[in-house]
Design an enzyme around this catalytic site. Structure first.
Site, PDB file in Angstrom:
ATOM      1  N   GLU A 136       6.928   9.034  30.525  1.00  0.00           N
ATOM      2  CA  GLU A 136       8.411   8.988  30.775  1.00  0.00           C
ATOM      3  C   GLU A 136       9.699   9.397  31.229  1.00  0.00           C
ATOM      4  O   GLU A 136       9.869   9.186  32.441  1.00  0.00           O
ATOM      5  CB  GLU A 136       8.623   7.788  29.249  1.00  0.00           C
ATOM      6  CG  GLU A 136       8.059   6.900  29.252  1.00  0.00           C
ATOM      7  CD  GLU A 136       8.316   5.511  28.500  1.00  0.00           C
ATOM      8  OE1 GLU A 136       9.361   4.997  28.349  1.00  0.00           O
ATOM      9  OE2 GLU A 136       8.147   5.999  26.808  1.00  0.00           O
TER      10      GLU A 136
ATOM     11  N   GLU B 127       1.098   3.507  25.535  1.00  0.00           N
ATOM     12  CA  GLU B 127       0.903   2.662  23.892  1.00  0.00           C
ATOM     13  C   GLU B 127       0.774   1.892  23.667  1.00  0.00           C
ATOM     14  O   GLU B 127       0.530   1.262  22.193  1.00  0.00           O
ATOM     15  CB  GLU B 127       2.568   2.860  24.350  1.00  0.00           C
ATOM     16  CG  GLU B 127       3.176   4.255  24.125  1.00  0.00           C
ATOM     17  CD  GLU B 127       3.406   4.672  25.607  1.00  0.00           C
ATOM     18  OE1 GLU B 127       4.300   5.681  25.602  1.00  0.00           O
ATOM     19  OE2 GLU B 127       2.775   4.436  26.686  1.00  0.00           O
TER      20      GLU B 127
END
Length: 283
Positions: A134, A154
């Site tokens: 990210e 995730e």
């Protein structure tokens, strides 16, 4: 525990001390260049909440320090750039009911949603997973070692990538490639990342940091005003869309740029057939 950091005096051309950093190493490999190294190789350079808050303060300092023009961001060792959030700590935070997202405005590593003024070049020295991916997705230019991989795992952990990655992978890669990554959590190889336009160059591990620093020197050798304004005007598209970004760039920055000392210096140097001598930016 993190590997002990070596304290080095700041160079005389730095005007203000940087914030206290305990999970990363701060160095200045060349004039106008900041090098930030996540220093938890024994944990694949994953970051606890405290480490990401520190980096948020550091990037804010970097933007405000007038002598700095470009930053290079990397991880210690040769295995991982950043494996994301410290998941053991996250579980402890969930179980104790404490706040699990007490992050700075830039979110993970102070960077995954950072706007900022100045560019950050990433030397990805291995895995960039979860929050590490990210943060990297919001970098300006990325160099990567051959063993680098990129992933948003995730969904494999019962959580979601909510620190800025989801809209960014959509904008960067398109719907179907984005869905392939975020719905499976699979690893993107460095070759795919290069083919998809994420990675500028694949560089041997032993040459990676030197290559990124040399590239940062190129940016730092240009007008700091032009770099700041060009970057901000281009990155407005992240927030506003292309047409509105073009208008806002004209509205917000064009006049200040043309009135700056560096604009006069650059144009005078061209007329006089000499190399420009850039002044500090006051933007």
């Amino acid at each position: 525990m993190s590997t002990p950091l070596t304290t080095k005096p700041m160079p005389p051309w730095i005007s203000t001390p940087h914030p206290l950093i305990t999970h990363s190493l701060i160095t200045f490999p060349a004039t106008h260049i900041l090098l930030v190294t996540i220093n938890r190789p024994e944990h694949r350079n994953c970051l606890p909440v405290e480490g990401t808050i520190e980096l948020g303060a550091l990037w804010k300092w970097y933007d405000a320090e007038p002598s700095l023009r470009c930053a290079v961001f990397t991880g210690a060792g040769d295995k991982a750039f950043c494996a994301g959030m410290d998941l053991k700590q996250r579980l402890e935070l969930i179980e104790t009911g404490e706040v699990a997202h007490d992050y700075p405005p830039g979110q993970f590593a102070g960077m995954s949603n950072r706007t900022g003024k100045k560019p950050i070049v990433v030397a990805c020295n291995g895995h960039a997973h979860g929050g590490g991916f990210e943060a990297l997705l919001n970098a300006d230019v990325i160099f990567a070692s051959p063993n680098s991989t990129f992933a948003l795992p995730e969904v494999l952990r019962g959580v979601s990538a909510l620190a800025g990655a989801l809209p960014r992978v959509f904008l960067l890669f398109g719907n179907h490639r984005a869905m392939d990554l975020i719905l499976t959590g699979r690893r993107l190889s460095v070759e795919e990342a290069h083919a998809w336009g994420l990675v500028k160059e694949i560089v041997p591990q032993e040459q990676l940091l030197e290559r990124a620093i040399e590239y940062a020197k190129v940016i730092a050798g240009l007008s700091p005003d032009s770099v700041i304004i060009s970057r901000l005007a281009a990155r407005e598209a992240w927030e506003t869309g292309v047409s509105r970004a073009t208008m806002r760039g004209q509205e917000l920055w064009a006049e200040n740029m043309l009135r700056s000392e560096n604009a006069r210096e650059g144009l005078a140097a061209y007329r006089e057939k000499r190399e420009p001598v850039w002044k500090r930016s006051h933007l």
